[in-house]
Scaffold this motif. Structure first.
Motif, PDB file in Angstrom:
ATOM      1  N   ASP A   3      31.059  11.467 -22.407  1.00 63.59           N
ATOM      2  CA  ASP A   3      30.565  10.094 -22.389  1.00 63.59           C
ATOM      3  C   ASP A   3      30.705   9.420 -23.751  1.00 63.59           C
ATOM      4  OD1 ASP A   3      27.844  10.605 -20.026  1.00 63.59           O
ATOM      5  OD2 ASP A   3      29.921  10.039 -19.711  1.00 63.59           O
ATOM      6  N   ALA A   4      30.533  10.192 -24.817  1.00 64.47           N
ATOM      7  CA  ALA A   4      30.623   9.632 -26.168  1.00 64.47           C
ATOM      8  C   ALA A   4      32.014   9.113 -26.468  1.00 64.47           C
ATOM      9  CB  ALA A   4      30.212  10.685 -27.201  1.00 64.47           C
ATOM     10  N   LEU A   5      33.018   9.607 -25.769  1.00 60.74           N
ATOM     11  CA  LEU A   5      34.397   9.190 -26.018  1.00 60.74           C
ATOM     12  C   LEU A   5      34.827   8.009 -25.153  1.00 60.74           C
ATOM     13  CD1 LEU A   5      36.291  12.592 -26.399  1.00 60.74           C
ATOM     14  CD2 LEU A   5      35.146  11.214 -28.140  1.00 60.74           C
ATOM     15  N   ILE A   6      33.984   7.603 -24.215  1.00 59.77           N
ATOM     16  CA  ILE A   6      34.340   6.480 -23.343  1.00 59.77           C
ATOM     17  C   ILE A   6      33.848   5.182 -23.980  1.00 59.77           C
ATOM     18  CG2 ILE A   6      34.121   5.460 -21.051  1.00 59.77           C
ATOM     19  CD1 ILE A   6      33.661   8.235 -19.930  1.00 59.77           C
ATOM     20  N   THR A   7      34.763   4.457 -24.568  1.00 56.88           N
ATOM     21  CA  THR A   7      34.426   3.182 -25.188  1.00 56.88           C
ATOM     22  C   THR A   7      34.280   2.108 -24.114  1.00 56.88           C
ATOM     23  OG1 THR A   7      36.736   2.530 -25.383  1.00 56.88           O
ATOM     24  CG2 THR A   7      35.803   3.814 -27.217  1.00 56.88           C
ATOM     25  N   PRO A   8      33.676   0.969 -24.449  1.00 56.42           N
ATOM     26  CA  PRO A   8      33.597  -0.118 -23.464  1.00 56.42           C
ATOM     27  C   PRO A   8      34.975  -0.560 -22.958  1.00 56.42           C
ATOM     28  CG  PRO A   8      32.080  -0.518 -25.264  1.00 56.42           C
ATOM     29  CD  PRO A   8      32.890   0.671 -25.666  1.00 56.42           C
ATOM     30  N   GLN A   9      35.973  -0.584 -23.848  1.00 58.23           N
ATOM     31  CA  GLN A   9      37.329  -0.972 -23.421  1.00 58.23           C
ATOM     32  C   GLN A   9      37.887   0.039 -22.428  1.00 58.23           C
ATOM     33  OE1 GLN A   9      36.173  -0.733 -26.618  1.00 58.23           O
ATOM     34  NE2 GLN A   9      37.537  -1.832 -28.017  1.00 58.23           N
ATOM     35  N   MET A  10      37.697   1.329 -22.723  1.00 61.65           N
ATOM     36  CA  MET A  10      38.171   2.373 -21.821  1.00 61.65           C
ATOM     37  C   MET A  10      37.448   2.293 -20.484  1.00 61.65           C
ATOM     38  SD  MET A  10      38.127   6.497 -22.399  1.00 61.65           S
ATOM     39  CE  MET A  10      38.438   7.629 -21.036  1.00 61.65           C
ATOM     40  N   GLN A  11      36.145   2.113 -20.505  1.00 60.16           N
ATOM     41  CA  GLN A  11      35.367   2.018 -19.267  1.00 60.16           C
ATOM     42  C   GLN A  11      35.846   0.853 -18.404  1.00 60.16           C
ATOM     43  OE1 GLN A  11      33.243   3.924 -17.676  1.00 60.16           O
ATOM     44  NE2 GLN A  11      33.125   2.378 -16.052  1.00 60.16           N
ATOM     45  N   ALA A  12      36.168  -0.265 -19.015  1.00 59.13           N
ATOM     46  CA  ALA A  12      36.652  -1.424 -18.261  1.00 59.13           C
ATOM     47  C   ALA A  12      37.981  -1.114 -17.577  1.00 59.13           C
ATOM     48  CB  ALA A  12      36.795  -2.628 -19.190  1.00 59.13           C
TER      49      ALA A  12
END
Length: 199
Positions: A3-12
């Motif tokens: 989860d720490a590696l999932i940035t907002p840009q990646m999540q989008a």
């Protein structure tokens, strides 16, 4: 840690591709045109394998819309690796390139447009980590090209071993019987073969 590696840009980007994939499946979009991407748990699995094995070079065979590429790139950025994802369909090349850019991983991931067989035949340098998610009838031929390029400790992950057991029976048998490889099929997602090149 994932989860720490999932940035907002990646999540989008992940959410956008997951929504499109679900819609295409619900509307019976022809198989060749669908994204046909891995589920999220397999993305996390790939990410964890890259974090654990710390490769320098990652090659994905079959980018589709860039979903699995995004997971691989997130871990590559963390360990200092680079990802080359091979895709022959021009529409999917564009989709994967957009996903990589939008997720913020253009510095570590590149979409290579063209024939993966030709690219692998021309390759001389070793590849530390390979994710194979292409047409199932091509898996055995890809195995012949991938295995010699893996250094000792190099990792091969192949998708769909449990969802396509008949189509991939010969590939599975050959990969698990190869004296150069040690591996197993992990019952996650649609079934992931994980094999490590022996020294």
């Amino acid at each position: 840690m994932a989860d720490a590696l999932i940035t907002p840009q990646m999540q989008a980007v992940l959410a956008r591709l997951e929504s499109r994939d679900a819609s295409e499946r619900a509307h019976d979009v022809p198989r060749a045109e669908r994204l046909r991407q891995i589920p999220r748990d397999v993305g996390r699995f790939l990410q964890a394998l890259v974090l654990a094995s710390r490769p320098r070079t990652i090659v994905e065979i079959g980018a589709s819309g860039g979903y699995s590429t995004t997971w691989l790139a997130s871990a590559a950025l963390h360990v200092g690796a680079r990802v080359a994802t091979l895709e022959i369909d021009p529409v999917k090349v564009a989709l994967a390139s957009a996903a990589i850019n939008d997720a913020g991983f253009a510095s570590v991931a590149t979409v290579v447009a063209g024939d993966a067989f030709a690219w692998l035949r021309a390759r001389k340098e070793p590849i530390d980590f390979v994710f194979l998610d292409a047409e199932k009838e091509d898996y055995a031929a890809f195995l012949d090209l991938i295995t010699p390029l893996l250094p000792a400790g190099g990792v091969l992950v192949a998708d769909n071993l449990l969802s396509h057991p008949d189509d991939l029976a010969a590939f599975r048998q050959r990969a698990l019987a190869d004296p150069r490889l040690a591996g197993l099929v992990v019952p996650i997602g649609r079934g992931e073969l994980v094999a490590v090149r022996l020294g």
